[in-house]
Design an enzyme around this catalytic site. Structure first.
Site, PDB file in Angstrom:
ATOM      1  N   GLY A 181       0.829  -1.220   0.000  1.00 36.35           N
ATOM      2  CA  GLY A 181       0.000   0.000   0.000  1.00 36.35           C
ATOM      3  C   GLY A 181       0.850   1.251   0.000  1.00 36.35           C
ATOM      4  O   GLY A 181       2.087   1.198   0.120  1.00 36.35           O
ATOM      5  N   ARG A 213       3.951   6.022   1.711  1.00 33.94           N
ATOM      6  CA  ARG A 213       4.468   7.405   1.753  1.00 33.94           C
ATOM      7  C   ARG A 213       3.871   8.213   0.612  1.00 33.94           C
ATOM      8  O   ARG A 213       4.535   9.071   0.030  1.00 33.94           O
ATOM      9  CB  ARG A 213       5.982   7.412   1.679  1.00 33.94           C
ATOM     10  CG  ARG A 213       6.523   6.642   0.501  1.00 33.94           C
ATOM     11  CD  ARG A 213       7.955   6.942   0.313  1.00 33.94           C
ATOM     12  NE  ARG A 213       8.506   6.073  -0.718  1.00 33.94           N
ATOM     13  CZ  ARG A 213       9.625   6.308  -1.340  1.00 33.94           C
ATOM     14  NH1 ARG A 213      10.314   7.378  -1.048  1.00 33.94           N
ATOM     15  NH2 ARG A 213      10.064   5.498  -2.255  1.00 33.94           N
ATOM     16  N   ASP A 252       9.133   6.168   7.461  1.00 33.78           N
ATOM     17  CA  ASP A 252       8.815   7.544   7.873  1.00 33.78           C
ATOM     18  C   ASP A 252       7.840   8.246   6.927  1.00 33.78           C
ATOM     19  O   ASP A 252       7.400   9.365   7.194  1.00 33.78           O
ATOM     20  CB  ASP A 252      10.108   8.367   8.020  1.00 33.78           C
ATOM     21  CG  ASP A 252      10.930   8.403   6.729  1.00 33.78           C
ATOM     22  OD1 ASP A 252      10.409   7.972   5.674  1.00 33.78           O
ATOM     23  OD2 ASP A 252      12.089   8.864   6.778  1.00 33.78           O
ATOM     24  N   GLY A 253       7.526   7.620   5.804  1.00 31.40           N
ATOM     25  CA  GLY A 253       6.559   8.233   4.874  1.00 31.40           C
ATOM     26  C   GLY A 253       7.136   9.386   4.073  1.00 31.40           C
ATOM     27  O   GLY A 253       6.406  10.121   3.406  1.00 31.40           O
ATOM     28  N   ARG A 295       3.071  13.302  -8.681  1.00 33.12           N
ATOM     29  CA  ARG A 295       3.075  12.382  -9.818  1.00 33.12           C
ATOM     30  C   ARG A 295       1.720  12.398 -10.520  1.00 33.12           C
ATOM     31  O   ARG A 295       0.676  12.464  -9.883  1.00 33.12           O
ATOM     32  CB  ARG A 295       3.367  10.986  -9.279  1.00 33.12           C
ATOM     33  CG  ARG A 295       3.312   9.892 -10.316  1.00 33.12           C
ATOM     34  CD  ARG A 295       3.118   8.560  -9.647  1.00 33.12           C
ATOM     35  NE  ARG A 295       4.372   7.954  -9.222  1.00 33.12           N
ATOM     36  CZ  ARG A 295       4.427   6.971  -8.324  1.00 33.12           C
ATOM     37  NH1 ARG A 295       3.346   6.521  -7.748  1.00 33.12           N
ATOM     38  NH2 ARG A 295       5.594   6.462  -7.994  1.00 33.12           N
ATOM     39  N   ARG A 307      -2.450  -1.326  -9.999  1.00 32.69           N
ATOM     40  CA  ARG A 307      -1.261  -2.174 -10.154  1.00 32.69           C
ATOM     41  C   ARG A 307      -1.681  -3.639 -10.188  1.00 32.69           C
ATOM     42  O   ARG A 307      -2.789  -3.977  -9.757  1.00 32.69           O
ATOM     43  CB  ARG A 307      -0.341  -1.974  -8.934  1.00 32.69           C
ATOM     44  CG  ARG A 307       0.021  -0.521  -8.684  1.00 32.69           C
ATOM     45  CD  ARG A 307       0.403  -0.305  -7.203  1.00 32.69           C
ATOM     46  NE  ARG A 307       0.466   1.131  -6.892  1.00 32.69           N
ATOM     47  CZ  ARG A 307       1.588   1.841  -6.806  1.00 32.69           C
ATOM     48  NH1 ARG A 307       2.747   1.257  -6.969  1.00 32.69           N
ATOM     49  NH2 ARG A 307       1.557   3.125  -6.530  1.00 32.69           N
ATOM     50  N   ASP A 335       3.864  -4.861  -7.324  1.00 29.45           N
ATOM     51  CA  ASP A 335       3.297  -3.596  -6.810  1.00 29.45           C
ATOM     52  C   ASP A 335       3.811  -2.402  -7.597  1.00 29.45           C
ATOM     53  O   ASP A 335       3.263  -1.305  -7.486  1.00 29.45           O
ATOM     54  CB  ASP A 335       3.610  -3.424  -5.313  1.00 29.45           C
ATOM     55  CG  ASP A 335       5.084  -3.594  -5.005  1.00 29.45           C
ATOM     56  OD1 ASP A 335       5.629  -4.667  -5.303  1.00 29.45           O
ATOM     57  OD2 ASP A 335       5.700  -2.646  -4.490  1.00 29.45           O
ATOM     58  N   ASN A 336       4.842  -2.595  -8.390  1.00 34.86           N
ATOM     59  CA  ASN A 336       5.362  -1.503  -9.222  1.00 34.86           C
ATOM     60  C   ASN A 336       5.016  -1.722 -10.689  1.00 34.86           C
ATOM     61  O   ASN A 336       5.687  -1.194 -11.570  1.00 34.86           O
ATOM     62  CB  ASN A 336       6.878  -1.392  -9.066  1.00 34.86           C
ATOM     63  CG  ASN A 336       7.267  -0.957  -7.662  1.00 34.86           C
ATOM     64  OD1 ASN A 336       6.485  -0.295  -6.981  1.00 34.86           O
ATOM     65  ND2 ASN A 336       8.450  -1.316  -7.225  1.00 34.86           N
TER      66      ASN A 336
END
Ligand code: AMP
Ligand code: MG
Length: 477
Positions: free
Chosen positions: A80, A83, A115-116, A166, A173, A244-245
């Site tokens: 998920g 970040r 840390d996102g 973006r 995905r 996931d990419n």
């Protein structure tokens, strides 16, 4: 104007979450051509306010998306957006539906201890690489802007923090389907499928449900196959082709440990975490096909009888290989200006690739040198390597039979003169860390917008500098 298009799929899939507000954010890079192309027409201050979390997009609710993923072959059920925040979607003036996502915008329920955040360097890399790849004709997500957050991020030392804005035609995905399959959420998967099909210009027909799903799968396979051919054409190595990419619409996403191939080798790997060479340059098509297989497994949730569906999916995957093989032959024909089929073509290609590997010849410059030869210009700038001279005689013997102008035109449109070379990307990143701008990028970015232009370039832009065996990339955290 903006809306939250993933929300109807379910709150466990599109989890409401607001991005961190960065009060001291500054706009560092702004892609004004995307801004106008999509009809956003933001001024710099509006962009700064929207993209730093200070002002929500009108009518939209920000979410982060759930997905699973096979990472280097290992299944991870809950990845998920750890970040990233999808702040809204809109219909661009081009007619496309565009998602706007912030990356580095703070921790979410999916952060898993991270840390996102995002450091400035990887954000700048994404800006440069996505622009360069789009200009090379490779389907790609876009980067509307990079903002500095005014805060530090701890990686190996303290670094300036950044947010990437973006743009993507979809954020669906392979891992999105894997996630819903794991939840056994047939209803949500059907909604996602309908949306994904609509994005791809396909119609989900409820009365011919199974056929619609096969059509969808076939389209995803074709989009992935075509993307792999484009990566091969320009020498792009993604580095982290996890499910996931992998966007189902075949756009390149996630410019983490990516790099351009300079010295040619099918086994070229740059990513520090890819120790087995799973995502090596020449492995990418196999891996894309493998990822499509994981999509097929997930889609089985929508079938009452699995076995016949498995057979159909398998047959479509065979088509992937056939389509790829045809495209692969054509790719080299295009790059070498082989207008007609000749009995010696295959041997010519094989010999060239072997010579390039053996002598570690620069991929881009080699084909640019052959192109320059056919153009009868710029041969000083793009000299043919000594090691290729005997081979050259054979290639000339075949191509001399064709119309020079047509050969040159074909080669020019498939062999870029310039690419975003790794050491220059690093230099630009360094400039941004040191002084917050880059005079190199100011001129280079414009040239990267028309990479198939055969003209005089600064020597530095063409030089294969990074040591192929030493240059390493790291995941874009
Ligand atoms: P990536 O390798 O960038 O595709 O990321 C893989 C997963 O790790 C995704 O779920 C990301 O959201 C998550 N992730 C990567 N970097 C961070 C970070 N700094 N903080 C939280 N999550 C992250
Ligand atoms: Mg990712």
């Amino acid at each position: 104007m903006f809306y939250s298009r993933y929300t109807p799929i379910g709150e466990q899939f599109a989890v409401p979450a607001a991005p961190t507000v960065f009060k001291d954010a500054e706009l560092v890079l702004f892609n004004s051509s995307l801004n106008t192309q999509f009809g956003l027409n933001w001024d710099a201050e509006s962009a700064r306010l929207y993209l730093s979390g200070q002002q929500p997009l009108p009518d939209s609710h920000s979410v982060c998306l759930a997905y699973s993923g096979h990472q280097f072959g290992q299944f991870n059920p809950t990845l998920g957006d750890g970040r990233a925040h999808l702040i809204g979607s809109f219909t661009a003036s081009t007619g496309d539906i565009i998602d706007l996502q912030l990356k580095g915008s703070g921790a979410t329920v999916f952060s898993r201890g991270g840390d996102g955040l995002c450091a400035l360097g990887p954000a700048v890399r994404e800006f440069v690489m996505s622009h360069a790849l789009s200009s090379l004709g490779v389907p790609s997500t876009g980067c509307l802007a990079v903002l500095s957050t005014g805060q530090s991020v701890y990686r190996q030392g303290m670094l300036s923090g950044a947010v990437v804005a973006r743009t993507a035609r979809s954020h669906i995905r392979v891992g999105s389907f894997q996630y819903l399959a794991l939840q056994q959420d047939e209803k949500a998967m059907t909604l996602l499928l309908e949306m994904a099909m609509k994005d791809m210009g396909l119609k989900f027909d409820d009365e011919r449900r199974d056929e619609s799903i096969f059509l969808f799968f076939q389209s995803v396979c074709e989009a992935q196959c075509d993307l792999m051919l484009k990566w091969l054409q320009v020498g792009f190595i993604h580095g982290v082709m996890n499910t996931d990419n992998t966007l189902i619409n075949g756009e390149t996403i996630d410019y983490g440990p990516c790099a351009m191939m300079e010295a040619f080798s099918f086994s070229r790997v740059f990513s520090s975490i890819d120790r087995q060479g799973r995502y090596a340059f020449g492995q990418q098509p196999n891996m894309a096909s493998w990822n499509c297989g994981r999509l097929a497994e997930s889609l089985l949730l929508l079938f009452s009888e699995e076995q016949p569906a498995i057979e159909r999916f398998s047959a479509i995957l065979v088509n992937f290989s056939e389509r790829f093989n045809d495209g692969y032959q054509q790719l080299w024909r295009n790059k070498l200006g082989l207008l007609q089929v000749h009995i010696d073509d295959q041997a010519l290609v094989t010999e060239l690739l072997e010579l390039m590997t053996k002598h570690e010849l620069d991929y881009t410059n080699t084909f640019a040198s052959l192109t320059a030869l056919k153009l009868h210009q710029l041969q000083d700038q793009f000299p043919v390597a000594e090691a290729l001279k005997p081979w050259l005689v054979k290639w000339q013997a075949i191509t001399e039979q064709y119309d020079d102008g047509q050969v040159a035109a074909m080669m020019v449109s498939h062999n870029p003169a310039i690419i975003p070379r790794n050491d220059l990307v690093e230099e630009v990143i360094n400039d941004y860390y040191q002084q917050g701008n880059s005079t190199l990028l100011d001129t280079w970015l414009e040239a990267l917008s028309t990479p198939y232009q055969y003209t005089v370039y600064p020597e530095k832009w063409l030089k294969s500098q990074s040591d192929p065996n030493r240059y390493q990339t790291f995941c874009g955290t």
